[in-house]
Design a protein around this motif. Structure first.
Motif, short mmCIF file in Angstrom:
data_model
loop_
_atom_site.label_atom_id
_atom_site.label_comp_id
_atom_site.label_asym_id
_atom_site.label_seq_id
_atom_site.Cartn_x
_atom_site.Cartn_y
_atom_site.Cartn_z
N ARG A 96 -2.09 -0.70 -9.16
CA ARG A 96 -2.72 0.16 -8.14
C ARG A 96 -4.24 0.03 -8.21
NH1 ARG A 96 -2.69 5.10 -8.77
NH2 ARG A 96 -1.54 5.34 -10.73
N LEU A 100 -4.98 5.85 -3.08
CA LEU A 100 -4.05 5.41 -4.12
C LEU A 100 -4.25 6.18 -5.43
CD1 LEU A 100 -4.04 1.52 -3.60
CD2 LEU A 100 -2.57 3.25 -2.55
N TYR A 157 5.37 5.21 -5.99
CA TYR A 157 4.86 4.76 -7.29
C TYR A 157 3.49 5.34 -7.63
CZ TYR A 157 8.50 1.22 -6.54
OH TYR A 157 9.68 0.58 -6.30
N LEU A 158 3.08 6.32 -6.87
CA LEU A 158 1.73 6.85 -7.04
C LEU A 158 1.51 7.43 -8.43
CD1 LEU A 158 -1.05 7.64 -5.90
CD2 LEU A 158 0.00 9.75 -5.02
N ASP A 200 -0.14 1.76 -12.82
CA ASP A 200 -1.57 2.09 -12.75
C ASP A 200 -2.45 0.86 -12.64
OD1 ASP A 200 -0.97 4.75 -12.83
OD2 ASP A 200 -1.65 5.08 -14.89
N TRP A 254 -6.76 -0.98 -5.30
CA TRP A 254 -7.83 -0.03 -4.96
C TRP A 254 -9.21 -0.68 -5.02
CZ3 TRP A 254 -11.66 2.50 -8.16
CH2 TRP A 254 -12.29 3.58 -7.54
N PHE A 295 2.47 2.15 -3.37
CA PHE A 295 1.54 2.68 -4.34
C PHE A 295 0.96 4.03 -3.92
CE2 PHE A 295 0.37 -1.74 -6.19
CZ PHE A 295 1.53 -1.71 -6.95
N TYR A 324 0.84 -1.20 0.00
CA TYR A 324 0.00 0.00 0.00
C TYR A 324 0.88 1.26 0.00
CZ TYR A 324 -3.48 3.45 1.38
OH TYR A 324 -4.29 4.56 1.42
#
Length: 343
Positions: free
Chosen positions: A135, A155, A125-126, A132, A139, A121, A118
């Motif tokens: 994530r 996220l 790496y957000l 994507d 999510w 991300f 968590y």
């Protein structure tokens, strides 16, 4: 030879070779010619390998994956994570659910349940596009487990409409106590009476049960209902006893079980049927007196009025159900058809 490629050598050293060679083979093919028959094919090698490691690291915390030496942790994480990730969201969801269930406290949020997966991300790496898809998988599973509020950003994604409520979040939103709201939700089928989850984790479909959550806070007690229909408290209770008004939930623990709209609909319905009579007209009597004289219940009398088998009247200038009159002769005929008239 495979070891002649520096990147390949480093990556393969991270593979957990003592368990199985699937991760070895996958990585070798990706580096050799880019081929990939797993769901990881849609992701870059960097993103896929990183996700496998992060996911596997968290899965190793589960009792079923315990027993690795410290020096085996990275390789074991890569292998465990890979075995799960190759199936995509379908195979990742269940292990994520296990991590959520394994969280130390029922109030633990996703950042605690999913640990470094968590946090990675959510921060470093957000904004990296290659992550994507991963994530999004995490999510979506968060939304399936935790009662995320509408508009809350997690996220990098926000939720336009709440999907899940917990008993705790619903109680906070409605202003009701968890004990009271729990009874309504069980009766409505939101979850079973055998559900032993604590309030923060006792979740249900927020969209399906949104009408109930809107209705329950608006329920009223007998005093308010009697005022709405223009009756005394005793008269309202008599109507309730006769089944004219049915509580939303019949429980001694619930002091306000009545739908206000039921009272409004009742008085509007009868007002639409009333005729006006003069003060000196002796052929009419109050419903309460008709009940005592004929031994018919108030509920029966109201029922006949609703079926248009009996007229209902109000004297000039009077309002409210306590002032409703019925014709004595009509009452007598109906009472005779349904039993003897009292003398």
């Amino acid at each position: 030879m495979i070891s002649s490629h520096p990147l390949r050598t480093i990556s393969l050293n991270c593979a957990y070779t003592s368990k199985r060679l699937d991760h070895y083979s996958w990585l070798d093919k990706r580096l050799e010619d880019g081929s990939d028959t797993t769901s990881l094919a849609q992701h870059s090698l960097y993103a896929a390998s990183t996700f496998c490691r992060l996911l596997g690291t968290e899965l190793l915390r589960l009792p079923e994956n315990a027993g690795f030496e410290d020096h085996d942790q990275i390789r074991a994480a890569q292998s465990v994570g890979f075995d799960v990730a190759i199936g995509g969201q379908t195979t990742v969801n269940e292990p994520l659910g296990k991590l959520a269930a394994y969280a130390a406290a029922y109030s633990d949020l996703p950042n605690k349940a999913f640990g470094d997966l968590y946090r990675a991300f959510a921060r470093p790496y957000l904004h990296e596009e290659c992550f994507d898809g991963f994530r999004r998988i995490v999510w979506e599973q968060i939304l399936a487990i935790w009662p995320v509020a509408a508009g809350e950003v997690i996220l990098g994604y926000s939720l336009p409409e709440r999907r899940l409520h917990s008993l705790q979040s619903a109680a906070k939103e409605t202003g009701l106590g968890t004990f009271l709201l729990d009874q309504f939700l069980i009766e409505a089928g939101a979850y079973s009476s055998e559900d032993s989850r604590p309030a923060p984790r006792k979740t249900f479909d927020a969209i399906k049960y949104s009408p109930l959550l809107a209705e329950v806070p608006a329920l009223v007690g007998p005093l308010k209902m009697s005022k709405v229909i223009g009756a005394t408290l005793r008269q309202f209770r008599r109507l309730a006893e006769d089944g004219v008004f049915v509580p939303r939930k019949n429980s001694s623990n619930i002091k306000s079980p009545w739908r206000l709209e039921d009272g409004i609909s009742f008085i509007n319905e009868l007002n639409d049927k009333t005729i006006e009579i003069s003060m000196g007209d002796c052929e009419w009597e109050l419903i309460q007196k008709a009940k005592l004289r004929t031994r018919m219940s108030v509920g029966e009398i109201i029922g006949f009025i609703r079926e248009d088998k009996r007229r209902i009247a109000l004297r000039e200038g009077m309002r409210g159900s306590k002032n409703f009159y019925v014709n004595k002769h009509e009452v007598d005929r109906l009472a005779t058809d349904n039993g003897p008239v009292a003398v």
